[in-house]
Write a protein that holds these residues in place. Structure first.
Motif, short mmCIF file in Angstrom:
data_model
loop_
_atom_site.label_atom_id
_atom_site.label_comp_id
_atom_site.label_asym_id
_atom_site.label_seq_id
_atom_site.Cartn_x
_atom_site.Cartn_y
_atom_site.Cartn_z
N ALA A 46 28.24 30.11 48.72
CA ALA A 46 27.09 30.79 49.33
C ALA A 46 26.83 30.32 50.76
CB ALA A 46 25.84 30.59 48.47
N ASP A 47 27.08 29.04 51.03
CA ASP A 47 26.83 28.50 52.37
C ASP A 47 28.12 28.31 53.17
OD1 ASP A 47 27.87 26.45 50.83
OD2 ASP A 47 26.43 24.94 51.48
N ALA A 48 29.13 29.11 52.87
CA ALA A 48 30.42 29.02 53.56
C ALA A 48 30.25 29.24 55.06
CB ALA A 48 31.40 30.05 53.00
N VAL A 49 31.15 28.63 55.82
CA VAL A 49 31.14 28.78 57.28
C VAL A 49 32.54 29.21 57.73
CG1 VAL A 49 31.64 26.33 57.70
CG2 VAL A 49 30.51 27.69 59.45
N VAL A 50 32.57 30.08 58.75
CA VAL A 50 33.82 30.51 59.36
C VAL A 50 33.79 30.15 60.83
CG1 VAL A 50 35.27 32.49 59.99
CG2 VAL A 50 34.18 32.44 57.76
N ALA A 68 28.11 33.42 52.95
CA ALA A 68 29.23 34.12 52.33
C ALA A 68 29.32 35.59 52.73
CB ALA A 68 29.15 34.00 50.81
N ARG A 69 28.19 36.28 52.77
CA ARG A 69 28.22 37.72 53.06
C ARG A 69 28.73 37.99 54.48
NH1 ARG A 69 23.66 41.37 50.97
NH2 ARG A 69 24.96 40.89 49.19
N GLU A 70 28.16 37.31 55.47
CA GLU A 70 28.59 37.52 56.86
C GLU A 70 30.01 37.04 57.08
OE1 GLU A 70 27.01 39.30 59.18
OE2 GLU A 70 25.57 39.70 57.59
N ALA A 71 30.36 35.92 56.47
CA ALA A 71 31.72 35.38 56.59
C ALA A 71 32.73 36.37 56.00
CB ALA A 71 31.83 34.03 55.89
N ALA A 72 32.42 36.92 54.84
CA ALA A 72 33.32 37.87 54.18
C ALA A 72 33.51 39.13 55.03
CB ALA A 72 32.78 38.24 52.80
N ARG A 73 32.45 39.62 55.61
CA ARG A 73 32.56 40.82 56.45
C ARG A 73 33.43 40.57 57.67
NH1 ARG A 73 26.51 43.04 56.45
NH2 ARG A 73 26.86 42.78 58.66
N PHE A 74 33.28 39.39 58.31
CA PHE A 74 34.09 39.08 59.48
C PHE A 74 35.57 38.96 59.09
CE2 PHE A 74 36.25 35.92 62.12
CZ PHE A 74 36.15 36.54 63.36
N GLU A 116 35.46 22.42 44.39
CA GLU A 116 35.64 23.01 43.06
C GLU A 116 36.47 24.28 43.23
OE1 GLU A 116 35.09 21.38 40.23
OE2 GLU A 116 34.45 19.78 41.54
N ALA A 117 35.96 25.45 42.86
CA ALA A 117 36.75 26.68 42.95
C ALA A 117 36.33 27.56 44.11
CB ALA A 117 36.63 27.45 41.64
N GLU A 118 35.42 27.07 44.96
CA GLU A 118 34.90 27.90 46.05
C GLU A 118 35.41 27.45 47.41
OE1 GLU A 118 30.54 29.36 44.64
OE2 GLU A 118 30.67 27.33 45.42
N VAL A 119 35.61 28.43 48.27
CA VAL A 119 35.97 28.15 49.65
C VAL A 119 34.69 27.87 50.42
CG1 VAL A 119 36.99 29.11 51.76
CG2 VAL A 119 38.06 29.57 49.54
N THR A 120 34.62 26.69 51.02
CA THR A 120 33.40 26.28 51.72
C THR A 120 33.50 26.44 53.23
OG1 THR A 120 34.16 24.00 51.77
CG2 THR A 120 32.74 24.65 49.91
N ALA A 121 34.73 26.40 53.76
CA ALA A 121 34.91 26.55 55.21
C ALA A 121 36.24 27.24 55.47
CB ALA A 121 34.87 25.20 55.91
N VAL A 122 36.23 28.10 56.50
CA VAL A 122 37.42 28.87 56.89
C VAL A 122 37.61 28.66 58.38
CG1 VAL A 122 38.45 31.17 56.96
CG2 VAL A 122 36.82 30.61 55.14
#
Length: 146
Positions: A46-50, A68-74, A116-122
């Motif tokens: 949820a708090d992922a950063v790109v 997550a939402r803004e990161a996914a759209r980018f 864990e199973a989530e991507v936290t930074a890209v």
């Protein structure tokens, strides 16, 4: 042995941590290749950063993207306009990452942090000057497009 990121008492081997990381990267790559922002969002924390680096030569963000939402759209928008783009899970900075190529030419190299199973930074390198060593001979049946 490696201490668990979630603070649990059990310990994981380095191989287990790298396996978990690689599994999350494969999920990210498949979601990215699908072009579906919702699929990408499901892989991201949820708090992922790109953070992206275009070197002033290609479109990239000036500031990190949070959530997550803004990161996914980018991320989903990056391969738009790149017909024939190929997504490959390859070693990047010593761990599994993703390389996006078109006609054998790298257009993005992605390194990921996973908890864990989530991507936290890209971290996305888009600067063509930094991608030269990532170019490959195009796959058979693919046109070499400049």
């Amino acid at each position: 042995m490696v201490d668990r990121e979630d603070g649990g008492d059990a310990a994981e081997t380095l191989a287990e941590v790298l396996d978990r990381h690689a599994h999350a990267v494969r999920r990210f790559a498949a979601a990215w290749e699908s072009g579906d922002p919702a699929a990408l969002e499901a892989v991201l924390a949820a708090d992922a950063v790109v953070v992206s680096d275009g070197g002033g030569k290609v479109r990239a963000t000036v500031r990190p993207i949070h959530g997550a939402r803004e990161a996914a759209r980018f991320v989903a928008a990056l391969p738009v306009g790149l017909p024939g783009a190929e997504f490959a899970v390859e070693p990047v900075n010593g761990r599994a990452g993703v390389v996006l190529r078109r006609g054998g030419r790298a257009v993005a190299v992605v390194s990921l942090s996973v908890a864990e199973a989530e991507v936290t930074a890209v971290w996305i390198v888009l600067n063509p000057d930094k991608l030269r060593t990532w170019h490959r001979t195009p796959s058979p049946g693919r046109e070499n497009v400049e």
